[in-house]
Write an enzyme that holds these catalytic residues in place. Structure first.
Site, PDB file in Angstrom:
ATOM      1  N   HIS A  35       0.766  -1.309   0.101  1.00 46.84           N
ATOM      2  CA  HIS A  35       0.022  -0.084  -0.108  1.00 46.84           C
ATOM      3  C   HIS A  35       0.792   1.342  -0.152  1.00 46.84           C
ATOM      4  O   HIS A  35       0.397   2.206  -0.199  1.00 46.84           O
ATOM      5  CB  HIS A  35      -0.928   0.279   1.313  1.00 46.84           C
ATOM      6  CG  HIS A  35      -0.143   0.287   2.575  1.00 46.84           C
ATOM      7  ND1 HIS A  35       0.295  -0.736   3.110  1.00 46.84           N
ATOM      8  CD2 HIS A  35       0.028   1.088   3.190  1.00 46.84           C
ATOM      9  CE1 HIS A  35       1.092  -0.148   4.172  1.00 46.84           C
ATOM     10  NE2 HIS A  35       0.764   0.986   4.285  1.00 46.84           N
TER      11      HIS A  35
HETATM   12  C1  UD1 Z   1      -2.127   5.517   5.911  1.00 46.77           C
HETATM   13  C2  UD1 Z   1      -0.900   5.954   6.649  1.00 46.77           C
HETATM   14  C3  UD1 Z   1       0.209   4.794   6.497  1.00 46.77           C
HETATM   15  C4  UD1 Z   1      -0.399   3.411   6.962  1.00 46.77           C
HETATM   16  C5  UD1 Z   1      -1.488   3.143   6.178  1.00 46.77           C
HETATM   17  C6  UD1 Z   1      -2.166   1.881   6.752  1.00 46.77           C
HETATM   18  C7  UD1 Z   1      -0.018   8.344   6.616  1.00 46.77           C
HETATM   19  C8  UD1 Z   1       0.652   9.442   6.141  1.00 46.77           C
HETATM   20  N1  UD1 Z   1       0.101   6.967   6.181  1.00 46.77           N
HETATM   21  O1  UD1 Z   1      -1.846   5.421   4.461  1.00 46.77           O
HETATM   22  O2  UD1 Z   1       1.443   5.102   7.278  1.00 46.77           O
HETATM   23  O3  UD1 Z   1       0.628   2.348   6.749  1.00 46.77           O
HETATM   24  O4  UD1 Z   1      -2.534   4.141   6.603  1.00 46.77           O
HETATM   25  O5  UD1 Z   1      -3.204   1.705   5.822  1.00 46.77           O
HETATM   26  O6  UD1 Z   1      -0.862   8.520   7.582  1.00 46.77           O
HETATM   27  N2  UD1 Z   1      -9.071   5.021   1.658  1.00 46.77           N
HETATM   28  C9  UD1 Z   1     -10.265   4.463   1.469  1.00 46.77           C
HETATM   29  N3  UD1 Z   1     -11.042   4.044   2.843  1.00 46.77           N
HETATM   30  C10 UD1 Z   1     -10.400   4.305   3.968  1.00 46.77           C
HETATM   31  C11 UD1 Z   1      -9.308   5.194   3.995  1.00 46.77           C
HETATM   32  C12 UD1 Z   1      -8.670   5.215   2.857  1.00 46.77           C
HETATM   33  O7  UD1 Z   1     -10.817   4.054   0.462  1.00 46.77           O
HETATM   34  O8  UD1 Z   1     -10.943   4.001   5.035  1.00 46.77           O
HETATM   35  C13 UD1 Z   1      -8.409   5.449   0.395  1.00 46.77           C
HETATM   36  C14 UD1 Z   1      -8.668   7.029   0.143  1.00 46.77           C
HETATM   37  O9  UD1 Z   1      -8.868   6.866  -1.261  1.00 46.77           O
HETATM   38  C15 UD1 Z   1      -7.410   7.488   0.574  1.00 46.77           C
HETATM   39  C16 UD1 Z   1      -6.414   6.426   0.480  1.00 46.77           C
HETATM   40  O10 UD1 Z   1      -7.143   5.298   0.666  1.00 46.77           O
HETATM   41  O11 UD1 Z   1      -7.100   8.886  -0.104  1.00 46.77           O
HETATM   42  C17 UD1 Z   1      -5.198   6.741   1.178  1.00 46.77           C
HETATM   43  O12 UD1 Z   1      -5.607   6.855   2.576  1.00 46.77           O
HETATM   44  P1  UD1 Z   1      -4.660   7.621   3.784  1.00 46.77           P
HETATM   45  O13 UD1 Z   1      -5.263   7.479   5.060  1.00 46.77           O
HETATM   46  O14 UD1 Z   1      -4.521   9.061   3.112  1.00 46.77           O
HETATM   47  O15 UD1 Z   1      -3.353   6.943   3.536  1.00 46.77           O
HETATM   48  P2  UD1 Z   1      -3.036   5.382   3.426  1.00 46.77           P
HETATM   49  O16 UD1 Z   1      -2.603   4.946   2.217  1.00 46.77           O
HETATM   50  O17 UD1 Z   1      -3.985   4.387   3.822  1.00 46.77           O
END
Ligand code: UD1
Length: 354
Positions: A204
Site C-alpha cells: 500500500h
Molecule cells: C495510511 C498511513 C500509512 C499506513 C496506512 C495503513 C499516513 C501518512 N499514512 O496510509 O502510514 O501504513 O495508512 O493503511 O498517515 N481510503 C479508503 N478508505 C479508508 C481510508 C482510505 O478508501 O477507510 C483510500 C482513500 O482513497 C485515501 C487513500 O485510501 O485517499 C489513502 O488513505 P490515507 O489514510 O491517506 O493513507 P494510507 O495509504 O491508508
C-alpha cells in the site's frame, strides 16, 4: 489520572487495544478519540469489533485528503475537543498523519504527550511516516520505544534519557492475545488454501503502488513467484482499483481488505509474506514466517537482525530470486527481547508509575 488515547488509521488500532486495557486496569480514566483518517468498515470498525475495543468516545470524522488537508483537519477538529477534555496526557501511537496532528495540538496546548512506538527511523525522508516519526518524537514528553535501536536513535537525536522507556512491542501483545482465535478462522478454507502452501502479499506504500511502472514491475514478479507458490493479495483501497486493471494470472488471488483476525490467520499459515507494511514485518518475525519487504529501507531493522525479515527492494528480478531462495531454504526463527506480550503493562508502568 485522565488519559486521552488517539487513533486514526488501520495500523493504530491493534496498538491501541492493549494500551487502553492496561491503563484502565490500573484505574486511569481513558478517553478514546478516533480521527476518522480511515473510515471504511473494513479499515476501521472491524478492528474495534475483533479486538473488543470499545467504541471511541469521540470521532473527528476527518476522512481522506492530501497530507496538509488531512493533518490540518485533524488538528482543527482535535484542538477544541482537547480543551474540553482537560486530560493530563495524550497518548499517540505509530506514525500516521493523525499521530503527528494530535501530538502537535497537545504539545501546543501544554498537555503531556506520550508516543507509543517511539524512536523508529527509516532515514528515508521521502516517506511521510518518517517525517511524522521525527516530529512526534521531538514533541513527546514520554518516549515508549519498542526496541533498543529506537532508544539509540532517540539518544543520538538528543532526547533526554529520562524521557525514554524501552517497553517492547505493543503490537505483539495483541498478536499473542489473539493468535489461537485467529488461527481458527475459516478464511483458509474459504480461499481453498492449506497451511504452508501459499504466500501472502500486502502492498500500500505510495512508493510501490502510485507509480504504474513500479507497480507493473512488482506485479510481474508476483506472477513469476505464483508459478511455484500460489499468492493471496488482500488489497488496500489505495491499490485495489489499479490491480483490477492488471492481469495477474490464475495463481494470484486478489481479495478486498481483511480484518485483523484474517490477517493473522493468513500470515501464520503462509510459506512466505511479501509486504511493504511496517507491522507485518513485526508480526511475521514473531510468527516465524519469512518476510520479504519490498522497500529499500526499514524503520524496523530488528526484524532483520533478530527476525525473519529480508529487505529486497522493488527490482522485479531481485524479488523473484529472493522469493525462490526463501521458498527453498526458509529462514531462521528468532524473536526480539521484550516482544513478549507485556509491553502495554510496561507502558502503563511508565505513564502511571509501577
Ligand atoms: C495510511 C498511513 C500509512 C499506513 C496506512 C495503513 C499516513 C501518512 N499514512 O496510509 O502510514 O501504513 O495508512 O493503511 O498517515 N481510503 C479508503 N478508505 C479508508 C481510508 C482510505 O478508501 O477507510 C483510500 C482513500 O482513497 C485515501 C487513500 O485510501 O485517499 C489513502 O488513505 P490515507 O489514510 O491517506 O493513507 P494510507 O495509504 O491508508
Amino acid at each position: 489520572m485522565k488519559v486521552c488515547v488517539v487513533a486514526g488509521a488501520r495500523p493504530n488500532f491493534m496498538k491501541l487495544a492493549p494500551v487502553v486495557k492496561a491503563l484502565e486496569g490500573r484505574g486511569a480514566e481513558v478517553v478514546i478519540v478516533h480521527s476518522g483518517q480511515h473510515y471504511d468498515p473494513m479499515m476501521s470498525d472491524i478492528f474495534f469489533e475483533e479486538l473488543a475495543l470499545r467504541v471511541p468516545d469521540h470521532h473527528l470524522g476527518v476522512g481522506s485528503g492530501s497530507h496538509a488537508v488531512q493533518t490540518g483537519s485533524v488538528m482543527v477538529a482535535f484542538e477544541p475537543l482537547l480543551h474540553e477534555l482537560k486530560t493530563d496526557t495524550v497518548v499517540v501511537v505509530g506514525d500516521v498523519n493523525s499521530t503527528v496532528a494530535c501530538a502537535l495540538v497537545a504539545a501546543k496546548a501544554g498537555v503531556e504527550v506520550a508516543h507509543v512506538e517511539a524512536g523508529l527511523r527509516s532515514r528515508d525522508w521521502s516517506m511521510p511516516e518518517e517525517i511524522n516519526r521525527v516530529v512526534v518524537d521531538r514533541l513527546a514528553d514520554t518516549l515508549l520505544a519498542p526496541s533498543p535501536d529506537g532508544v539509540e536513535n532517540l539518544l543520538a537525536e538528543g532526547c533526554p534519557a529520562e524521557r525514554i522507556h524501552l517497553v517492547g512491542n505493543v503490537m505483539i501483545d495483541t498478536l499473542l492475545t489473539h493468535l489461537d482465535q485467529a488461527r481458527s478462522r475459516p478464511i483458509r478454507d474459504q480461499l481453498d488454501i492449506e497451511d504452508g502452501e501459499y504466500g501472502l502479499v500486502t502492498l500500500h506504500r505510495p512508493a510501490n503502488v502510485d507509480d504504474p511502472s513500479v507497480l507493473a514491475g512488482i506485479a510481474r514478479a508476483l506472477v513469476a513467484i505464483s508459478e511455484s507458490c500460489r499468492l493471496i493479495f488482500p488489497a488496500h483501497p489505495r491499490v485495489a482499483g489499479r490491480l483490477a486493471e492488471m492481469d495477474l494470472g490464475p495463481r494470484v488471488t486478489v481479495i478486498g481488505p481483511i480484518g485483523y483476525m484474517d490477517s493473522i490467520a493468513l500470515q501464520s499459515g503462509a510459506r512466505l509474506v511479501l509486504t511493504d507494511s511496517g507491522g507485518i514485518q513485526e508480526e511475521t518475525t514473531v510468527l516465524g514466517v519469512p518476510c520479504l519487504t519490498l522497500r529499500d529501507n526499514t524503520e524496523r531493522p530488528i526484524t532483520i537482525s533478530e527476525g525473519t525479515n529480508l529487505l529486497v527492494g522493488r527490482d522485479p528480478e531481485r524479488i523473484i530470486t529472493s522469493a525462490e531462495l526463501v521458498l527453498a531454504e526458509g529462514v531462521e526463527r528468532r524473536r526480539p527481547a521484550l516482544w513478549d506480550g507485556r509491553a502495554a503493562e510496561r507502558i502503563a508502568d511508565a505513564l502511571l508509575g509501577s
